[in-house]
Design a protein around this motif. Structure first.
Motif, short mmCIF file in Angstrom:
data_model
loop_
_atom_site.label_atom_id
_atom_site.label_comp_id
_atom_site.label_asym_id
_atom_site.label_seq_id
_atom_site.Cartn_x
_atom_site.Cartn_y
_atom_site.Cartn_z
N HIS A 115 -3.66 -2.95 -0.16
CA HIS A 115 -3.97 -2.52 -1.56
C HIS A 115 -4.38 -3.46 -2.45
O HIS A 115 -4.04 -4.83 -2.09
N PRO B 227 0.65 -1.09 -0.14
CA PRO B 227 -0.46 -0.28 0.25
C PRO B 227 0.86 0.88 -0.12
O PRO B 227 0.64 1.90 0.53
N GLN C 289 -6.33 0.37 -0.43
CA GLN C 289 -6.26 1.82 -1.97
C GLN C 289 -6.18 0.53 -2.64
O GLN C 289 -5.80 -0.15 -2.30
N ASN D 57 -2.11 -9.67 2.12
CA ASN D 57 -3.27 -8.08 2.07
C ASN D 57 -4.22 -8.74 2.67
O ASN D 57 -4.63 -8.03 3.16
N GLN E 209 -1.12 1.16 -10.38
CA GLN E 209 0.21 2.21 -9.02
C GLN E 209 1.42 1.84 -10.00
O GLN E 209 1.51 0.84 -11.08
#
Length: 253
Positions: free
Chosen positions: A174, A33, A207, A194, A238
């Motif tokens: 993320h 993230p 995010q 995650n 990203q």
């Protein structure tokens, strides 16, 4: 009902205070993230305790917070790509609890599932169970804080060590895609830690590269249900980093 969607990463992390504990997703630089971490760095928050597979690399990911000396303690399974991490640890500036990778994953998952502890065979007969691992050195290089011994119990003729689960004040994750209710989809290997980190945080901040409306994600494709996610920030595609770039020489015609 208040919306889970925040306009910026800065707003989403605004109540992370000095001394907070963070469960952070990612593996190496994959699926980290990064925008949320950068917002934390800009906020000036310090004295953080971090639970993460690793601590980024010098100048990127959690390495930004580490380089600014904002992290007090790290629980991780691998820290070999960060020279500043090694320097701070060996000089007594950083407390480090090294944990077997599978054990760390289960400690996060169990914390999110409300399980306070579990028994595992990983680490039996080693300093993981016996204690004595250096958590913190003093300025002279002597061990100032060492890990305590853990309970070992036998089940069906085999020994197991008791490990306590992890819960954190906040989790930072993320995802490739999320909807406004917090349902998340991760991209291949970027799933890594995650979902586990998300579960372990009392307040989970995600995010997402793509934000959609409820119903636009097939329920069968959801990797992490929105019940675990409290805040969402749409950060766009990203800027992916490569931890170690390896190339081969082209074949001559």
């Amino acid at each position: 009902m208040a919306t889970k969607v925040f306009r910026s990463a800065t707003e989403a992390v605004a109540d992370v205070t000095d001394g907070s504990s963070l469960a952070v997703g990612g593996f190496g630089l994959c699926g980290i993230p990064d925008i949320l971490i950068r917002a934390l760095a800009e906020s000036g928050v310090t004295d953080l305790e971090v639970f993460s597979n690793n601590c980024g690399v010098d100048g990127h990911g959690l390495g930004i917070l580490l380089g600014d000396k904002r992290i007090r303690r790290v629980t991780a399974s691998y820290v070999g790509e960060n020279k500043e991490f090694a320097r701070q640890y060996l000089s007594g500036e950083l407390e480090v609890e090294l944990t077997p990778q599978g054990t760390l994953a289960e400690k996060l998952r169990a914390g999110g599932a409300g399980i306070p502890a579990f028994f595992t065979p990983a680490g039996v007969g080693t300093p993981i169970a016996l204690g004595g691992l250096p958590w913190r050195y003093d300025a002279g290089g002597a061990v100032a804080v060492a890990s305590p011994p853990k309970e070992v119990r036998e089940f069906r003729g085999k020994k197991y060590v008791l490990e306590e689960s992890i819960t954190a004040d906040f989790s930072l994750v993320h995802a490739l895609k999320g909807d406004t209710e917090g349902n998340l989809v991760f991209n291949k290997a970027a799933m890594n830690f995650n979902p586990l980190a998300a579960m372990a945080g009392r307040i989970c901040i995600a995010q997402v590269e793509e934000l959609v409306e409820p119903g636009e994600i097939d329920p069968g494709q959801v990797h992490l249900p929105g019940i675990f996610v409290d805040r969402i920030v749409h950060t766009g595609v990203q800027d992916k980093q490569i931890e170690k770039r390896t190339v081969s020489a082209g074949k001559e015609g």
